[in-house]
Write an enzyme that holds these catalytic residues in place. Sequence first.
Site, short mmCIF file in Angstrom:
data_model
loop_
_atom_site.label_atom_id
_atom_site.label_comp_id
_atom_site.label_asym_id
_atom_site.label_seq_id
_atom_site.Cartn_x
_atom_site.Cartn_y
_atom_site.Cartn_z
N GLY A 264 42.26 37.30 32.50
CA GLY A 264 41.99 36.09 33.26
C GLY A 264 42.61 36.27 34.63
O GLY A 264 43.78 36.60 34.75
N ALA A 265 41.79 36.04 35.68
CA ALA A 265 42.24 36.35 37.04
C ALA A 265 43.57 35.68 37.39
O ALA A 265 44.50 36.35 37.88
CB ALA A 265 41.14 35.98 38.04
N ARG B 39 43.91 46.83 37.57
CA ARG B 39 42.51 46.45 37.35
C ARG B 39 41.89 46.14 38.70
O ARG B 39 42.53 45.55 39.57
CB ARG B 39 42.38 45.24 36.41
CG ARG B 39 42.78 45.57 34.97
CD ARG B 39 42.39 44.45 34.02
NE ARG B 39 40.95 44.37 33.82
CZ ARG B 39 40.36 43.35 33.18
NH1 ARG B 39 41.06 42.36 32.69
NH2 ARG B 39 39.05 43.35 33.03
N GLN C 37 36.07 37.37 23.92
CA GLN C 37 37.00 36.36 24.43
C GLN C 37 36.59 34.96 24.02
O GLN C 37 37.38 34.02 24.11
CB GLN C 37 37.12 36.43 25.96
CG GLN C 37 37.88 37.64 26.47
CD GLN C 37 36.95 38.76 26.88
OE1 GLN C 37 35.83 38.86 26.39
NE2 GLN C 37 37.40 39.62 27.76
N ASP D 29 36.28 35.77 38.42
CA ASP D 29 37.35 36.71 38.78
C ASP D 29 37.43 36.93 40.28
O ASP D 29 38.46 37.34 40.80
CB ASP D 29 37.13 38.05 38.07
CG ASP D 29 37.31 37.87 36.58
OD1 ASP D 29 36.37 37.37 35.93
OD2 ASP D 29 38.39 38.19 36.07
N ASN E 25 32.01 37.49 37.71
CA ASN E 25 32.66 36.98 36.50
C ASN E 25 32.27 37.89 35.34
O ASN E 25 31.50 38.84 35.49
CB ASN E 25 32.23 35.52 36.24
CG ASN E 25 33.06 34.85 35.16
OD1 ASN E 25 34.28 35.00 35.12
ND2 ASN E 25 32.43 34.12 34.26
N LYS E 26 32.81 37.59 34.18
CA LYS E 26 32.57 38.38 32.98
C LYS E 26 31.09 38.74 32.82
O LYS E 26 30.21 37.91 33.04
CB LYS E 26 33.04 37.56 31.78
CG LYS E 26 32.93 38.22 30.43
CD LYS E 26 33.64 39.55 30.34
CE LYS E 26 35.08 39.43 30.80
NZ LYS E 26 35.70 40.75 31.05
#
Lengths: 367, 367
Positions: free
Chosen positions: B54-55, B90, B203, B243, B253-254
């Site tokens: 999670g950012a 990351r 998730q 993110d 995002n994801k």
Amino acid sequence: MRVGGQHFRTIWLADDGWRVCIIDQRYLPHQWVVAQLEQVQHAVDAIRDMQVRGAPLIGATAAYGLCLALHHDASDNSLRNACAQLKAARPTAVNLAWAVDRLSAQLSTFPADDRCERAYALAAGLCDDDVRTNRALGEQGLSLIARHAARLPEGRAINILTHCNAGWLATVDWGTALAPIFLAHRAGIKMHVWVDETRPRNQGALTAWELEQQSIAHTYIVDNAGGHLMQRGLVDLCITGTDRVTRNGDVCNKIGTYLKALAARDNSIPFYVALPSSTIDWQLGNGLDDVPIETRGDEEVTRVRGLDHDGKLSDICVTGRAVPVRNDAFDVTPARLITAFITERGVCAASEAGLRSLFPETVAVPA
Amino acid sequence: MRVGGQHFRTIWLADDGWRVCIIDQRYLPHQWVVAQLEQVQHAVDAIRDMQVRGAPLIGATAAYGLCLALHHDASDNSLRNACAQLKAARPTAVNLAWAVDRLSAQLSTFPADDRCERAYALAAGLCDDDVRTNRALGEQGLSLIARHAARLPEGRAINILTHCNAGWLATVDWGTALAPIFLAHRAGIKMHVWVDETRPRNQGALTAWELEQQSIAHTYIVDNAGGHLMQRGLVDLCITGTDRVTRNGDVCNKIGTYLKALAARDNSIPFYVALPSSTIDWQLGNGLDDVPIETRGDEEVTRVRGLDHDGKLSDICVTGRAVPVRNDAFDVTPARLITAFITERGVCAASEAGLRSLFPETVAVPA
């Protein structure tokens, strides 16, 4: 198709001439398990529990299910009961009811003495038809792939995305979406296939296994990835199969197909659906309103099967124990998102006019 | 948020005042495991191996990673090395570089003697800011949910779909996409949340766990299902986290977020993205071209973790052993597909003008 050098269909008769052999697909790609069906209930179970899956193979298994019923009891009553049992096994694939109705209509005209033998002949014929039909639609799809490939820079592989398994394991042989790919590979067209995992049952692992057996380059991806790959120019075309096509061209197929069709549209990528004409439901005029969508058990989502550290097939629970789940097995991709259908008679628009242009003998159905 | 009646943040100091405690999220929802970080390398590992994700939480963990480095060695060199190590952990979440750069710029102005204490104070401040910010964007989102809910027939729960986990576990507390949902639940708004599984790392199981802890009605679905549910009128709005947002409003995002945004657009369903302003990357003007997309290991796709029959946490292999995999962790949803952003200062259009209307103090960046 060949598995380890030996040719297989997905369904065949045992040496005794009446028992029915299937590949129990719940164990693939991990284990090769052949199951024997001896009673109609075994065929019902095989369909419902997804030992066999894929609309055409479900139809073929149902046909042999009738044979098994008649082998034990060839009466009208037995035929009627077997039809009802088989048709109730799964609701969405139209080939199931199609095969059962077609065979039972013919069988009921024969005296009980004759029925069992006739049934086996009809089931064998249906299987042979399926193989011929898929091979024919494969040839149509091959031309289409060849045309797309010809537009690519020299030496560049054509990237094809597929969802679920519509390979030979979903049919008697050849497959639907994969038939063009198998033939294009044999024709020397350089290809690479993006294989959607296809949760919850991971039929993508079957597709990857089929492609590996034929030495076709492929990459396994999660269902979330396809849109991203399309945005990046990594997909040239999509081909899927279907469980039922309504006469207006709506496509009911494995859940998630609709999302890939949306992404293809957003990125101007052709989206093809490959189908034998037995998958067309001429009775239904609108996929979203009319096609019954099967809801399956929670455990397909919460539990996952695979090989553990000791190489033993094992189920694990991937969620909290009490999580509420909804598990609809199919979705409907509206005709407007489909570039064309690939059928055994040619390629046509995803519309009633398109379908009728290839299958004009179909009687008109009032709207 | 409360877990089993006790209040937790996702990151806190141990009783010794310098070690850093985190919830090892790789074991959730199955096991509650708290890990202690003692060195900057532990923080790097926790970020890279997704013990934390999670950012916003990645940013907070990086901030405490600097503290750990300075606890052992407060020199310029140590600070510089720690920054480099942490920023490389990351690539996609902008909060990581943001937190590290912000803190190191401030810390480098202090003499080495002072740095460690200052670092802990700054990290604590950053965490408190995150909690305040998320609570504020939660209030903004609550108003928005309340407005949508008010249009529904009396007594009907509002159906919200979310992808991945952007709950309190993805932040220091409250979450981003889930903060409005937690607050709406407390405000008595009747809700039901569709929780995308979010392969490959599932998730969604974290999101379901969070919602269960707060007694919010929810249903876990495979990533393939969202479009189908939207077609059937079963989704009233979507909210996800992000993110990294580029200044033109593209949302990284994801992986899979883009597919849901396409389906929302096709079904005229609002698609909101909730973000603290620290997630905006004002340097980048185009999400598709500019945001680095992290590619992660194959085993995230081929292996799945869960509880086996004995209740033991176990990994299984769900594919054939040698299947080629591609595993991009994020995708980019173009601004055109996003109804609005929910930020700590209000709701705005997904565009540079929209973002600048809420954050006018941001200096202009040349295109």
